[in-house]
Design a protein around this motif. Sequence first.
Motif, PDB file in Angstrom:
ATOM      1  N   ALA A 149       1.095   3.261 -10.721  1.00  0.00           N
ATOM      2  CA  ALA A 149       0.730   2.973  -9.511  1.00  0.00           C
ATOM      3  C   ALA A 149      -0.512   2.003  -9.456  1.00  0.00           C
ATOM      4  O   ALA A 149      -1.132   1.606  -8.421  1.00  0.00           O
ATOM      5  N   SER A 150      -0.797   1.429 -10.495  1.00  0.00           N
ATOM      6  CA  SER A 150      -1.899   0.353 -10.610  1.00  0.00           C
ATOM      7  C   SER A 150      -1.508  -0.674  -9.890  1.00  0.00           C
ATOM      8  O   SER A 150      -2.127  -1.624  -9.319  1.00  0.00           O
ATOM      9  N   ARG A 151      -0.188  -1.447 -10.143  1.00  0.00           N
ATOM     10  CA  ARG A 151       0.175  -2.485  -9.518  1.00  0.00           C
ATOM     11  C   ARG A 151       1.602  -2.647  -9.258  1.00  0.00           C
ATOM     12  O   ARG A 151       2.362  -2.051  -9.840  1.00  0.00           O
ATOM     13  N   VAL A 152       2.058  -3.256  -8.584  1.00  0.00           N
ATOM     14  CA  VAL A 152       3.558  -3.376  -7.970  1.00  0.00           C
ATOM     15  C   VAL A 152       3.947  -4.832  -8.357  1.00  0.00           C
ATOM     16  O   VAL A 152       3.482  -5.718  -8.571  1.00  0.00           O
TER      17      VAL A 152
ATOM     18  N   ILE B  85       2.466   2.019  -3.460  1.00  0.00           N
ATOM     19  CA  ILE B  85       1.537   2.611  -4.601  1.00  0.00           C
ATOM     20  C   ILE B  85       1.274   3.848  -4.350  1.00  0.00           C
ATOM     21  O   ILE B  85       1.268   4.720  -5.122  1.00  0.00           O
TER      22      ILE B  85
ATOM     23  N   ARG C 142      -3.456  -5.905  -7.244  1.00  0.00           N
ATOM     24  CA  ARG C 142      -2.448  -4.970  -6.789  1.00  0.00           C
ATOM     25  C   ARG C 142      -1.064  -5.403  -7.132  1.00  0.00           C
ATOM     26  O   ARG C 142       0.025  -4.636  -7.002  1.00  0.00           O
TER      27      ARG C 142
ATOM     28  N   CYS D 237       4.298   5.642  -5.239  1.00  0.00           N
ATOM     29  CA  CYS D 237       4.334   5.668  -6.851  1.00  0.00           C
ATOM     30  C   CYS D 237       3.326   6.803  -7.682  1.00  0.00           C
ATOM     31  O   CYS D 237       3.862   7.494  -8.288  1.00  0.00           O
ATOM     32  N   ARG D 238       2.266   6.853  -6.537  1.00  0.00           N
ATOM     33  CA  ARG D 238       1.312   7.893  -7.186  1.00  0.00           C
ATOM     34  C   ARG D 238       1.825   9.456  -7.054  1.00  0.00           C
ATOM     35  O   ARG D 238       1.303  10.388  -7.830  1.00  0.00           O
TER      36      ARG D 238
ATOM     37  N   ASP E 123       0.945  -1.194   0.059  1.00  0.00           N
ATOM     38  CA  ASP E 123      -0.042  -0.004   0.021  1.00  0.00           C
ATOM     39  C   ASP E 123       0.832   1.180  -0.096  1.00  0.00           C
ATOM     40  O   ASP E 123       0.466   2.354  -0.748  1.00  0.00           O
TER      41      ASP E 123
END
Length: 171
Positions: free
Chosen positions: A70-73, A59, A97, A62-63, A56
């Motif tokens: 930032a949609s998935r790691v 993400i 995620r 990243c945003r 979390d």
Amino acid sequence: HGFMGTDSSGTSATNVWSFFGVADALRADGHVVHEARVQPFHAPEVRAKELAKHVDLAISECRTKPGCDASRVNVVAHSMGGLDARVLVSKLGYGDRVASVTTISSPHKGTYVADVGLNLVQKDKANDALTKLFSLFGRTFTTDDLANDADARAALTALTEARAAAFSAEN
């Protein structure tokens, strides 16, 4: 990181079980990197809950960075961390995620060393002593809040060859 590990930053003691230098190399290559810190000695189910908080955070970080998706790691996990990542995706619902899970030297089929170690702590007093020892040792390379709640039996049980088949079916 895996059993007896921590991230490669911010501790006074050198930890040979970390991803030393990997995060810096990935950053130098232009990647956004977040290093997770979870308990070094506990069951994957407990460690995965801590890992979820780091996903979390990654993400969220990243945003704030231009050009970062930032949609998935992508999770890169060493040793027991691979088991944590599997629990994260399969039981904690993070599949939406997590784009990928890459495991390095993860004991997906268990490890005989854990079988031997668990046999050494069959009595409650031995288990209590080992857990206290693990907590003290953990404080030499990670924060007190992560080291103090060690559970040696849960960590070793999760890594046994006997537990591996059931773990794989569940995760």
